[in-house]
Design a protein around this motif. Sequence first.
Motif, short mmCIF file in Angstrom:
data_model
loop_
_atom_site.label_atom_id
_atom_site.label_comp_id
_atom_site.label_asym_id
_atom_site.label_seq_id
_atom_site.Cartn_x
_atom_site.Cartn_y
_atom_site.Cartn_z
N THR B 100 41.35 38.92 32.38
CA THR B 100 40.17 38.09 32.65
C THR B 100 39.03 38.50 31.74
OG1 THR B 100 38.77 37.21 34.42
CG2 THR B 100 39.24 39.57 34.50
N GLY B 101 37.91 37.74 31.82
CA GLY B 101 36.76 38.03 30.96
C GLY B 101 36.04 39.30 31.39
N PHE B 102 35.39 39.94 30.43
CA PHE B 102 34.67 41.20 30.67
C PHE B 102 33.59 41.04 31.73
CE2 PHE B 102 31.21 44.17 29.60
CZ PHE B 102 31.90 45.38 29.65
N ASP B 103 32.88 39.89 31.72
CA ASP B 103 31.77 39.70 32.65
C ASP B 103 32.24 39.74 34.10
OD1 ASP B 103 30.16 39.54 30.49
OD2 ASP B 103 29.96 37.35 30.52
N GLU B 104 33.39 39.13 34.35
CA GLU B 104 33.92 39.12 35.71
C GLU B 104 34.25 40.56 36.17
OE1 GLU B 104 37.46 36.71 36.30
OE2 GLU B 104 37.60 37.38 38.39
N VAL B 105 34.80 41.33 35.26
CA VAL B 105 35.18 42.71 35.60
C VAL B 105 33.93 43.56 35.79
CG1 VAL B 105 36.46 44.76 34.84
CG2 VAL B 105 37.37 42.48 34.36
N SER B 106 32.97 43.36 34.91
CA SER B 106 31.73 44.12 34.93
C SER B 106 30.95 43.87 36.23
CB SER B 106 30.88 43.69 33.74
OG SER B 106 30.38 44.78 33.07
N ALA B 107 31.03 42.65 36.74
CA ALA B 107 30.27 42.27 37.94
C ALA B 107 30.94 42.74 39.23
CB ALA B 107 30.11 40.75 37.96
N SER B 108 32.16 43.24 39.13
CA SER B 108 32.89 43.62 40.34
C SER B 108 32.45 44.98 40.87
CB SER B 108 34.39 43.65 40.03
OG SER B 108 35.08 44.27 41.08
N SER B 109 32.37 45.11 42.18
CA SER B 109 32.01 46.41 42.75
C SER B 109 33.26 47.24 43.05
CB SER B 109 31.19 46.22 44.03
OG SER B 109 31.96 45.45 44.94
N ASP B 110 34.42 46.60 43.03
CA ASP B 110 35.67 47.33 43.32
C ASP B 110 36.79 46.78 42.44
OD1 ASP B 110 37.87 48.59 44.28
OD2 ASP B 110 37.81 47.66 46.27
N LEU B 111 37.09 47.51 41.39
CA LEU B 111 38.04 46.98 40.40
C LEU B 111 39.46 46.83 40.96
CD1 LEU B 111 37.06 48.79 37.06
CD2 LEU B 111 36.16 46.70 38.05
N THR B 112 39.74 47.46 42.09
CA THR B 112 41.10 47.32 42.64
C THR B 112 41.39 45.86 43.01
OG1 THR B 112 40.36 47.88 44.88
CG2 THR B 112 41.22 49.69 43.55
N GLU B 113 40.32 45.05 43.19
CA GLU B 113 40.56 43.63 43.49
C GLU B 113 41.42 42.93 42.43
OE1 GLU B 113 37.47 40.54 42.71
OE2 GLU B 113 36.08 42.22 42.42
N PHE B 114 41.32 43.43 41.18
CA PHE B 114 42.06 42.77 40.08
C PHE B 114 43.55 43.13 40.07
CE2 PHE B 114 37.64 43.06 38.57
CZ PHE B 114 37.37 41.70 38.54
N LEU B 115 43.90 44.18 40.81
CA LEU B 115 45.29 44.64 40.77
C LEU B 115 46.20 43.77 41.63
CD1 LEU B 115 44.67 48.50 40.83
CD2 LEU B 115 44.57 46.88 38.92
N ASN B 116 45.60 42.95 42.47
CA ASN B 116 46.41 42.03 43.28
C ASN B 116 46.33 40.60 42.79
OD1 ASN B 116 47.22 44.07 45.12
ND2 ASN B 116 45.14 44.02 45.93
N LYS B 117 45.61 40.40 41.67
CA LYS B 117 45.50 39.04 41.15
C LYS B 117 46.61 38.78 40.12
CE LYS B 117 40.60 38.21 41.82
NZ LYS B 117 39.39 37.62 41.27
N SER B 118 46.84 37.50 39.84
CA SER B 118 47.71 37.17 38.72
C SER B 118 47.18 35.89 38.09
CB SER B 118 49.16 37.03 39.17
OG SER B 118 49.24 36.00 40.11
N ASN B 119 47.45 35.73 36.80
CA ASN B 119 46.96 34.54 36.10
C ASN B 119 47.82 33.34 36.44
OD1 ASN B 119 46.47 37.05 34.03
ND2 ASN B 119 44.79 35.60 34.00
N SER B 120 47.17 32.26 36.86
CA SER B 120 47.94 31.06 37.17
C SER B 120 48.11 30.19 35.93
CB SER B 120 47.26 30.26 38.28
OG SER B 120 45.94 29.96 37.88
N GLU B 121 47.24 30.41 34.92
CA GLU B 121 47.30 29.58 33.72
C GLU B 121 48.55 29.92 32.90
OE1 GLU B 121 45.13 31.95 34.70
OE2 GLU B 121 43.42 31.88 33.34
N SER B 122 49.08 28.91 32.22
CA SER B 122 50.22 29.14 31.33
C SER B 122 49.74 29.78 30.02
CB SER B 122 50.93 27.83 31.02
OG SER B 122 51.40 27.26 32.22
N LYS B 123 48.52 29.43 29.62
CA LYS B 123 47.93 30.06 28.43
C LYS B 123 46.52 30.47 28.83
CE LYS B 123 46.87 29.29 23.53
NZ LYS B 123 46.86 28.33 22.40
N ILE B 124 46.26 31.76 28.85
CA ILE B 124 44.97 32.25 29.32
C ILE B 124 43.88 31.82 28.35
CG2 ILE B 124 43.65 34.33 29.90
CD1 ILE B 124 46.41 35.65 30.57
#
Lengths: 230, 230
Positions: B100-124
């Motif tokens: 994902t984009g840097f801004d979304e990661v930077s704005a997060s208070s708990d980065l573990t939230e990204f470890l359960n996500k997955s990209n739904s797009e076929s081309k990011i």
Amino acid sequence: MNILITSGGTSEKIDRVRSITNHSTGQLGKVIAETFLNKGDQVTLVTTSKAVRPLLHPNLTTVEIENVSELHEKLEPLVHSHDVLIHTMAVSDYTPIYMTGFDEVSASSDLTEFLNKSNSESKISSQDDVQVLFLKKTPKIISLVKKWNPKIRLIGFKLLVDVSKEKLLETARASLKKNQADIIVANDLSEITEQGHEAYLVGNDKVTQAHSKLEIAQLLYQHIHREEKT
Amino acid sequence: MNILITSGGTSEKIDRVRSITNHSTGQLGKVIAETFLNKGDQVTLVTTSKAVRPLLHPNLTTVEIENVSELHEKLEPLVHSHDVLIHTMAVSDYTPIYMTGFDEVSASSDLTEFLNKSNSESKISSQDDVQVLFLKKTPKIISLVKKWNPKIRLIGFKLLVDVSKEKLLETARASLKKNQADIIVANDLSEITEQGHEAYLVGNDKVTQAHSKLEIAQLLYQHIHREEKT
């Protein structure tokens, strides 16, 4: 005519044993190169080590590159010395900056600190359960072509995945305008198989459809040489 | 004897157009396969689409895989049915979870939230100047081999880059013990060229040095068949 063609996909190194690679067999660039060569044009092919190559031909010159930085460096002088660029190469959008363990990133109060770091190791250690890779945008090579040589004729390619025809054409038209291209060949990965290759050749005033790599090559040949005569 | 050989390097998809690839030409696995085939063994080669292949041989069976998950699935039954595994494949340590984009990661208070996500797009999408890719460790296939089949004889490989001989041997010995291997072939990328391939065959009680791919293959052949006779 002097035709410059790019093919294959670039790879951006994470370290000396791992890379991020854009998939592209080089098959389309091969067919286009052979079509122009067989009809008497001079072709310079800029390609990668993994891409399939055209049959040997006395009028074919091949230049090998690996990543976007090398592409930039090798392509610029060639754009000056050619009449047409057919840019089928799948060019990496992003290149690695820094890779590190999740805990280090999680503990940071300002993630921008990682954007100025770089890995000194030749092979990044693999101890952490989760790693985080920061990547930065590469220069958009296609947008530089007309700045390097305003007279060159540019054929660009746009590959999307699983989108509607409308979205495909809209994206191609935006690229056509932005990059001052003659044609953008728009295609969807889900419509490329061993048997067929569906594509729309999007020009300023018309859209032509092709169903195979050979047809794409022939339509591009006709376009380039018809315009030459008028 | 039934010899199972792996070769090439695995690729882990980021999306449908990009992957992280471990570099390996497959050349060493090819030479080893040909050495055993030419002396009368049966060889099953598990390899990748990009790797170079051995010459065709009636006693050669080839199985193609792309990523660690496929390797896991295809290798397990083969480990049960073979006498020896020579595991030259460069296996990805990590596989992408989410990008994902840097801004979304930077704005997060708990980065573990990204470890359960997955990209739904076929081309990011490639809008952000900086992107962040989260990766998780893959299962260590080599550590599973003796659990699958305690009787199989295991030859492992350890590739490091720009390290001392001491570090190389120490790492190989640790792997030998941990994975219950017969031999770990330790090599340094900086000592592999078109002309030569420096390697140490590290066993429980001795270290043998080789200077080429053919010599590595011949030493492994002798090791496997000498032990058979005693």
